[in-house]
Write an enzyme that holds these catalytic residues in place. Sequence first.
Site, PDB file in Angstrom:
ATOM      1  N   ASP A 161       3.802 -14.313 -32.958  1.00 33.19           N
ATOM      2  CA  ASP A 161       2.487 -15.466 -32.924  1.00 33.19           C
ATOM      3  C   ASP A 161       1.106 -14.648 -33.863  1.00 33.19           C
ATOM      4  OD1 ASP A 161       3.427 -17.405 -31.543  1.00 33.19           O
ATOM      5  OD2 ASP A 161       3.630 -15.884 -29.741  1.00 33.19           O
TER       6      ASP A 161
ATOM      7  N   HIS B  84       4.220 -17.481 -25.065  1.00 35.35           N
ATOM      8  CA  HIS B  84       4.126 -18.111 -26.117  1.00 35.35           C
ATOM      9  C   HIS B  84       5.001 -19.498 -25.805  1.00 35.35           C
ATOM     10  CE1 HIS B  84       6.290 -18.003 -30.386  1.00 35.35           C
ATOM     11  NE2 HIS B  84       7.325 -18.174 -29.538  1.00 35.35           N
TER      12      HIS B  84
HETATM   13  N1  LIG Z   1      10.512 -15.479 -29.451  1.00 32.54           N
HETATM   14  C1  LIG Z   1       9.991 -16.304 -30.398  1.00 32.54           C
HETATM   15  O1  LIG Z   1       8.820 -15.839 -30.763  1.00 32.54           O
HETATM   16  C2  LIG Z   1      11.038 -17.226 -31.036  1.00 32.54           C
HETATM   17  C3  LIG Z   1      12.078 -17.529 -30.583  1.00 32.54           C
HETATM   18  N2  LIG Z   1      13.287 -18.682 -31.045  1.00 32.54           N
HETATM   19  C4  LIG Z   1      14.338 -19.302 -30.069  1.00 32.54           C
HETATM   20  O2  LIG Z   1      15.325 -18.165 -30.037  1.00 32.54           O
HETATM   21  C5  LIG Z   1      16.571 -18.835 -29.615  1.00 32.54           C
HETATM   22  C6  LIG Z   1      17.274 -18.621 -31.299  1.00 32.54           C
HETATM   23  O3  LIG Z   1      16.845 -20.040 -32.433  1.00 32.54           O
HETATM   24  P1  LIG Z   1      18.222 -19.896 -33.863  1.00 32.54           P
HETATM   25  O4  LIG Z   1      18.644 -18.483 -33.540  1.00 32.54           O
HETATM   26  O5  LIG Z   1      17.479 -20.534 -34.272  1.00 32.54           O
HETATM   27  O6  LIG Z   1      19.164 -20.269 -32.622  1.00 32.54           O
HETATM   28  P2  LIG Z   1      20.185 -20.888 -33.275  1.00 32.54           P
HETATM   29  O7  LIG Z   1      21.169 -21.785 -32.559  1.00 32.54           O
HETATM   30  O8  LIG Z   1      20.551 -21.240 -34.975  1.00 32.54           O
HETATM   31  O9  LIG Z   1      21.374 -19.833 -33.105  1.00 32.54           O
HETATM   32  C7  LIG Z   1      21.222 -19.479 -31.571  1.00 32.54           C
HETATM   33  C8  LIG Z   1      23.172 -18.866 -31.459  1.00 32.54           C
HETATM   34  O10 LIG Z   1      23.307 -18.158 -29.736  1.00 32.54           O
HETATM   35  C9  LIG Z   1      24.933 -18.475 -29.966  1.00 32.54           C
HETATM   36  N3  LIG Z   1      25.233 -18.578 -27.881  1.00 32.54           N
HETATM   37  C10 LIG Z   1      25.252 -19.833 -27.605  1.00 32.54           C
HETATM   38  N4  LIG Z   1      25.128 -18.937 -26.663  1.00 32.54           N
HETATM   39  C11 LIG Z   1      25.299 -18.402 -26.085  1.00 32.54           C
HETATM   40  C12 LIG Z   1      25.901 -16.701 -25.040  1.00 32.54           C
HETATM   41  N5  LIG Z   1      25.994 -17.477 -23.908  1.00 32.54           N
HETATM   42  N6  LIG Z   1      26.030 -15.564 -25.511  1.00 32.54           N
HETATM   43  C13 LIG Z   1      26.054 -15.398 -26.855  1.00 32.54           C
HETATM   44  N7  LIG Z   1      25.836 -15.911 -27.970  1.00 32.54           N
HETATM   45  C14 LIG Z   1      25.218 -17.675 -27.145  1.00 32.54           C
HETATM   46  C15 LIG Z   1      24.932 -19.691 -30.888  1.00 32.54           C
HETATM   47  O11 LIG Z   1      26.448 -19.340 -30.787  1.00 32.54           O
HETATM   48  C16 LIG Z   1      24.639 -19.177 -31.624  1.00 32.54           C
HETATM   49  O12 LIG Z   1      24.946 -18.635 -32.663  1.00 32.54           O
HETATM   50  C17 LIG Z   1      16.003 -20.270 -29.339  1.00 32.54           C
HETATM   51  O13 LIG Z   1      15.952 -20.226 -27.956  1.00 32.54           O
HETATM   52  C18 LIG Z   1      14.801 -20.160 -30.174  1.00 32.54           C
HETATM   53  O14 LIG Z   1      13.686 -21.280 -29.534  1.00 32.54           O
HETATM   54  C19 LIG Z   1      12.693 -19.291 -32.024  1.00 32.54           C
HETATM   55  C20 LIG Z   1      11.928 -18.542 -32.752  1.00 32.54           C
HETATM   56  C21 LIG Z   1      11.055 -17.954 -32.347  1.00 32.54           C
HETATM   57  O1  LIG Z   2       8.970 -22.707 -32.097  1.00 37.85           O
HETATM   58  C1  LIG Z   2       9.725 -22.680 -31.558  1.00 37.85           C
HETATM   59  O2  LIG Z   2      10.207 -23.367 -31.176  1.00 37.85           O
HETATM   60  C2  LIG Z   2      10.391 -20.953 -31.935  1.00 37.85           C
HETATM   61  C3  LIG Z   2       9.230 -20.320 -31.973  1.00 37.85           C
HETATM   62  O3  LIG Z   2       9.392 -19.533 -30.576  1.00 37.85           O
HETATM   63  C4  LIG Z   2       8.546 -20.078 -32.451  1.00 37.85           C
HETATM   64  O4  LIG Z   2       8.749 -20.570 -33.641  1.00 37.85           O
HETATM   65  O5  LIG Z   2       7.421 -19.927 -32.619  1.00 37.85           O
END
Ligand SMILES: NC(=O)C1=CN([C@@H]2O[C@H](COP(=O)(O)OP(=O)(O)OC[C@H]3O[C@@H](n4cnc5c(N)ncnc54)[C@H](O)[C@@H]3O)[C@@H](O)[C@H]2O)C=CC1
Ligand SMILES: O=C([O-])CC(=O)C(=O)O
Length: 338
Positions: free
Chosen positions: A171, A198
């Site tokens: 953010d 967030h």
């Molecule tokens: N905090 C923030 O600012 C942000 C948070 N996110 C969040 O991060 C998370 C991941 O996003 P992406 O990487 O794009 O998703 P993705 O689907 O590309 O990757 C997620 C990974 O987690 C793995 N996974 C699922 N269950 C699991 C488990 N029990 N143990 C270990 N690994 C497991 C999957 O196999 C996959 O490789 C989402 O919930 C998303 O909303 C995304 C962007 C910003």
């Molecule tokens: O928007 C989403 O779902 C992923 C996230 O948390 C971000 O990009 O800030």
Amino acid sequence: MFAASRIQARAFSASARQLSKVTVLGAAGGIGQPLSLLLKMNPRVTELSLYDIRQGPGVAADVSHVNTKSTVKGYQPDDTGAGLGEALKGSEVVLIPAGVPRKPGMTRDDLFNTNASIVRDLAKACAEHCPEANLLIISNPVNSTVPICREVFKARGVYNPKRLFGVTTLDVVRASRFVSEIKGTDPTEEKITVVGGHSGVTIVPLFSQSKHPDLSSNAELVKRVQFGGDEVVKAKDGAGSATLSMAMAGARMADSVLRAIGGEKGVVEPTFVESPLYKDQGIDFFSSKVELGPSGVEKILPVGELDANETQLLEACVGDLKKNIEKGVAFLASNPGK
Ligand SMILES: NC(=O)C1=CN([C@@H]2O[C@H](COP(=O)(O)OP(=O)(O)OC[C@H]3O[C@@H](n4cnc5c(N)ncnc54)[C@H](O)[C@@H]3O)[C@@H](O)[C@H]2O)C=CC1
Ligand SMILES: O=C([O-])CC(=O)C(=O)O
């Protein structure tokens, strides 16, 4: 004798501090892969441990060829269930980007039903295998997954509020970039405070405290910071949400934690932690600037003065945030898992 052993102990802890095992849970995902690469490029990381339910070893083999000093090991669930424990043992920092991302039309809260139990089970493994590690939670909805982790750690009697962080770095990264686009400035010089949580209206940028207080009345900019994630979700059109910018933000947060562990003073990051700031309004967790230290959270900095626009934004934030936090706590109470 006493003095000598004290010196020895000090020498040991100084050298131990240079050994930083960092673990990524969800390392094969859209965030996990570039995050793992950035951590491999960080000289403060000496051992990189990459776990995923699929392709942990594959990603580790790939990243391990990067010619920096750290060692890399990959893990995935095995028949004995030992993989996750091995991945976590001895970790100083654990980053959790495991779980599903949004598709267009979804809110972060819509991810709750899937991600809550994923984060709960991973938090249980952390509580068992590395209870003293710094836990950096990326999986959404952060406003609820972080309280879930607290409840898991509490239930096992190992909760330390100084070691649990929701990663909200993206953010402030976005806010500084968006401001620089408007003002024609260097984004690395734009320090924008963002507080709250967030998701959507819980994200509250405080432009009145920046070099550009005029931007506080720029409703379009405020909305862009609050809904920057949606911009990416829409552009990716069903293929997920922010991964590359998030990997950068997660790597920055991990680096700050490692610098503070290494004794660097004055390391400050915005992060969603258990916080006294709005406890009187029933809000246990809040993201604000936090000074980091060798034991995690060193000092939670005050939010500071708000102007009239920001006061309104904060009122909206508090209502949603309270519900998100309560949802996480209630989830664990009725779904304790195995
Ligand atoms: N905090 C923030 O600012 C942000 C948070 N996110 C969040 O991060 C998370 C991941 O996003 P992406 O990487 O794009 O998703 P993705 O689907 O590309 O990757 C997620 C990974 O987690 C793995 N996974 C699922 N269950 C699991 C488990 N029990 N143990 C270990 N690994 C497991 C999957 O196999 C996959 O490789 C989402 O919930 C998303 O909303 C995304 C962007 C910003
Ligand atoms: O928007 C989403 O779902 C992923 C996230 O948390 C971000 O990009 O800030």
